[in-house]
Write an enzyme that holds these catalytic residues in place. Structure first.
Site, PDB file in Angstrom:
ATOM      1  N   CYS A  27      -1.959  -1.118  -9.928  1.00 10.90           N
ATOM      2  CA  CYS A  27      -2.334  -1.321  -8.409  1.00 10.90           C
ATOM      3  C   CYS A  27      -1.744  -0.129  -7.660  1.00 10.90           C
ATOM      4  O   CYS A  27      -2.290   0.859  -8.377  1.00 10.90           O
ATOM      5  CB  CYS A  27      -1.120  -2.315  -8.125  1.00 10.90           C
ATOM      6  SG  CYS A  27       0.716  -2.086  -7.991  1.00 10.90           S
ATOM      7  N   HIS A 615       1.308   0.211   1.918  1.00 12.49           N
ATOM      8  CA  HIS A 615       0.895  -0.840   1.020  1.00 12.49           C
ATOM      9  C   HIS A 615       0.799  -2.281   1.939  1.00 12.49           C
ATOM     10  O   HIS A 615       1.643  -2.689   2.207  1.00 12.49           O
ATOM     11  CB  HIS A 615       1.921  -1.078  -0.156  1.00 12.49           C
ATOM     12  CG  HIS A 615       1.663  -1.916  -1.194  1.00 12.49           C
ATOM     13  ND1 HIS A 615       1.355  -3.219  -1.388  1.00 12.49           N
ATOM     14  CD2 HIS A 615       1.269  -1.630  -2.471  1.00 12.49           C
ATOM     15  CE1 HIS A 615       0.914  -3.619  -2.508  1.00 12.49           C
ATOM     16  NE2 HIS A 615       0.923  -2.472  -3.227  1.00 12.49           N
TER      17      HIS A 615
END
Length: 696
Positions: A27, A615
């Site tokens: 990720c 994020h």
């Protein structure tokens, strides 16, 4: 300390080699592995690899390694290693994280897959409730102190309590009584159905109308002297309906939602899409509310009562089993996320009338927690002695979260799992604290409370509990302080690095002859002349303010419901809860270094040298870009205020993922401090984080 292998090679070796990898992806900050066997991985070895910021073992054979903003390049380098290529593409290049998880589930690896899914279900049903449980336990702690010193009488019948005490009781009961509804909501989100349907079904058995059935015609009640309560049964069209108090129950919503998900998804397949909004919830209610009232509710009560009664008998028969084993086992359960089932048992114990509504697990758990905090305090003391600014910052934050919040994750992820010498010393502290409780006959509590300094008064007997946790804390502290938490090599390396960072001249310079000292000074000057000019934010004493990338309310980083972010492993910063339309903007001029096609995260190196990670949401990588309108690409130059991505918040909400957006300084170690300066809410462009470079 010199190494003979590169970082990618060392990581591949640490996870058991290419032949041990089933799937491999990443990720925005983490390498994500699905392994054949993760049992042989040594976390300390992984975290000693240059470039690795932390290791996070997952349930089953999943493993995450925190890299930070360089994750894409490390991922590519690992895939390009000859050993990986010889495995015929086992890395899963090109797959999203969602693809990997789906593939792993599709393989249906027998019992392991079922166990893995079970623990994930429990964890995700309880983890989001951590903040409200913490808040409620603080109210309980205050009331316990007032009760201890005679300001209130908690044993008085509710009708005899003064109004202020009733109000305070309602404040914490709002969490613990309605906990089943909250658990049902989270469990439904986890199983990807409408969470409000799950909450509404659970709420049906907690309404005044359901409680009023005890007064209905045909209802029979039998007095149970053991629990000093009436057990009542109503009859609906001749069918018996057991009437229970579902306040505080956790097994009922977990069982109910597991069945509801099958019903809900089945209805979604057969009901026409243009009327699903009305008829899927309606039919779910019609089916699941009666099923919960007549079957699932009594079954859940029976499961919780039976389990609690059995454990209570075992603890009563052999108190040492829980007093010693629980503190010794807990340090291994928390990093794996396996402590959530025990939390469910604790809550069930408190709701179990047959055992007096008391829990016997939290007391021994306190011995583990304070051994953990004692270990962190020792690391803090040693880092202060060694003038290690980075470890001082990490340990002080973790210790504060532990002593005043009862949260162990910052200590575990930020420190303990990085140094293999800590755990043996900490376990001795766990044993000592548990032993004292066992000798004293055990510790009980009638409320769910996080074991911190502020909740000591909720345990009985309080003196025994206080002595046991003090002993656990002191034992771990003294052992680590005198024997150190680092190996000789780690200590020497840390001291050398610290000396290099705080001094520009050799330590021995004061004892050298004047001519040698002058020569060294000249040599040092030459090195300084050849060194590149530091970027503005890294100039000694420089202060940089980072703007908020979006309109949001703020939360402390340790409250972010993801241990990798909340522990500070990726860097210090703040969590944002977006308000209104989600438009993420560049906080300053810089270069985009991370911009996955999913649009869920952006890494930006600002022109002044600050490295930022934004994020957007948690686990939103699984959406594969759905709902994300990405405006920039990796390598792009961006200006302050330039749009990075527009996000359709309804897509994230419907998928059940948190909107929480961490904003982190990934090169935190380069600075003396990283402080949050934004208020409770911030606008785009408003000052959010202040970064201060170390003094010369």
């Amino acid at each position: 300390m010199a190494t003979t292998t590169s970082t990618p090679e060392a990581i591949l070796d640490a996870v058991g080699g290419a032949e041990n990898i089933i799937h491999f992806t990443h990720c925005a900050t983490r390498l994500r592995f699905e392994l054949k066997d993760a049992s042989g991985i040594d976390k300390a070895t992984v975290e000693a690899i240059p470039g690795v910021m932390g290791a996070v073992p997952q349930s089953g054979d999943r493993y995450q390694i925190v890299i930070g903003g360089a994750v894409q390049s490390v991922y590519d380098e690992i895939n390009n290693l000859p050993a990986m290529k010889s495995q015929g593409g086992s890395s899963g290049s090109g797959q999203s994280d969602a693809d990997v998880k789906a593939a792993a589930r599709a393989k249906a690896r027998g019992k392991n897959a079922l166990v893995d899914a079970f623990f994930e279900y429990l964890s995700d049903s309880f983890r989001p409730l951590l903040p409200v449980l913490l808040g409620a336990s603080m109210i309980v702690a205050i009331l316990a102190v007032l009760n201890t010193y005679g300001f209130i009488d908690s044993s008085a019948d509710i009708k005899d309590q003064p109004a202020p005490q009733l109000v305070a009781g309602a404040m914490y009961r709002s969490v613990f009584y309605f906990l089943p509804i909250m658990v049902a909501y989270n469990a439904a989100k986890k199983l990807q159905i409408d969470p409000w349907v799950g909450a509404a079904v659970m709420a049906a058995v907690m309404t005044p109308e359901f409680a009023q059935l005890k007064e209905a015609a045909g209802t029979t009640c039998v007095r149970n002297e053991t629990i000093q309560s009436d057990l009542c049964t109503a009859h609906i069209f001749g069918v018996p309906l057991q009437l229970n108090d579902y306040g505080g129950q956790v097994f009922v919503p977990l069982l109910m939602v597991a069945i509801l998900s099958l019903v809900y998804k089945g209805l979604a397949k057969i009901v026409p899409s243009n009327v699903q909004m009305v008829f899927v919830p309606f039919l779910s209610f019609v089916i699941m509310m009666p099923v919960t009232m007549f079957l699932i509710g009594p079954l859940g009560i029976w499961v919780g009562t039976g389990l609690g009664t059995a454990l209570f008998w075992l603890n009563d028969t052999a108190p040492f089993v829980f007093s010693i084993v629980i503190p010794l086992v807990y340090p291994f359960l928390v990093p794996l996320g396996l402590h959530w089932p025990l939390n469910a048992v604790m809550l069930a114990n408190i709701a179990n009338e047959s055992t007096g509504r008391v829990d016997f697990i939290q007391g021994p758990m306190g011995a583990w927690n304070f051994a953990c905090f004692g270990a962190t305090a020792a690391v803090l003391a040693l880092s202060l002695r060694d003038r290690d600014k980075v470890m001082t910052q990490t340990a002080s934050g973790a210790l504060a979260a532990g002593l005043f919040g009862g949260i162990s994750e910052p200590s575990l992820y930020g420190i303990h799992l990085r140094f293999k010498r800590i755990f043996p010393f900490m376990l001795v502290g766990c044993f000592v604290g548990g032993l004292i409780q066992g000798i004293g006959g055990g510790v009980l509590t009638n409320i769910f409370a996080f074991t911190s300094l502020l909740t000591i008064t909720v345990f009985d007997p309080m003196p025994l509990y206080a002595i046991s946790i003090a002993a656990a804390f002191a034992t771990a502290f003294l052992l680590i302080f005198f024997f150190d938490y680092r190996t000789k090599e780690e200590k020497a390396e840390a001291l050398a690095a610290n000396a290099a960072a705080t001094s520009s001249a050799p330590v021995e310079a004061a004892d050298e002859p004047e001519a040698d000292a002058a020569a060294d000074a000249s040599e040092e000057g030459d090195r300084a002349a050849k060194a590149p000019t530091p970027k503005p934010a890294l100039v000694p004493g420089a202060v940089t303010e980072i703007a908020s990338p979006l309109k949001a309310t703020t939360m402390d980083l340790d409250k972010v419901p993801d241990p990798v972010f909340s522990s500070g492993a990726v860097g210090q910063g703040v969590g944002l809860e977006p308000e209104g339309d989600i438009v993420v903007k560049a906080p300053a001029d810089g270069t985009v270094v991370v911009a996955p096609s999913s649009g869920h995260a952006f890494g930006i190196t600002l022109d002044n040298g600050v490295e930022i990670l934004i994020h957007v949401g948690l686990d939103t990588v699984n959406l594969e870009g759905k709902g994300f309108d990405v405006k920039v690409s990796q390598g792009d130059r961006v200006s302050e205020g330039q749009e990075l991505v527009r996000v359709d918040r309804s897509v994230i909400e419907q998928a059940g993922y948190p909107l929480t957006t961490p904003v982190l300084i990934t090169n935190t170690a380069s600075f003396a401090s990283v402080e949050v300066v934004g208020g409770d809410s911030v606008e785009p462009g408003q000052a959010l984080i202040k970064v201060t470079a170390p003094e010369a």
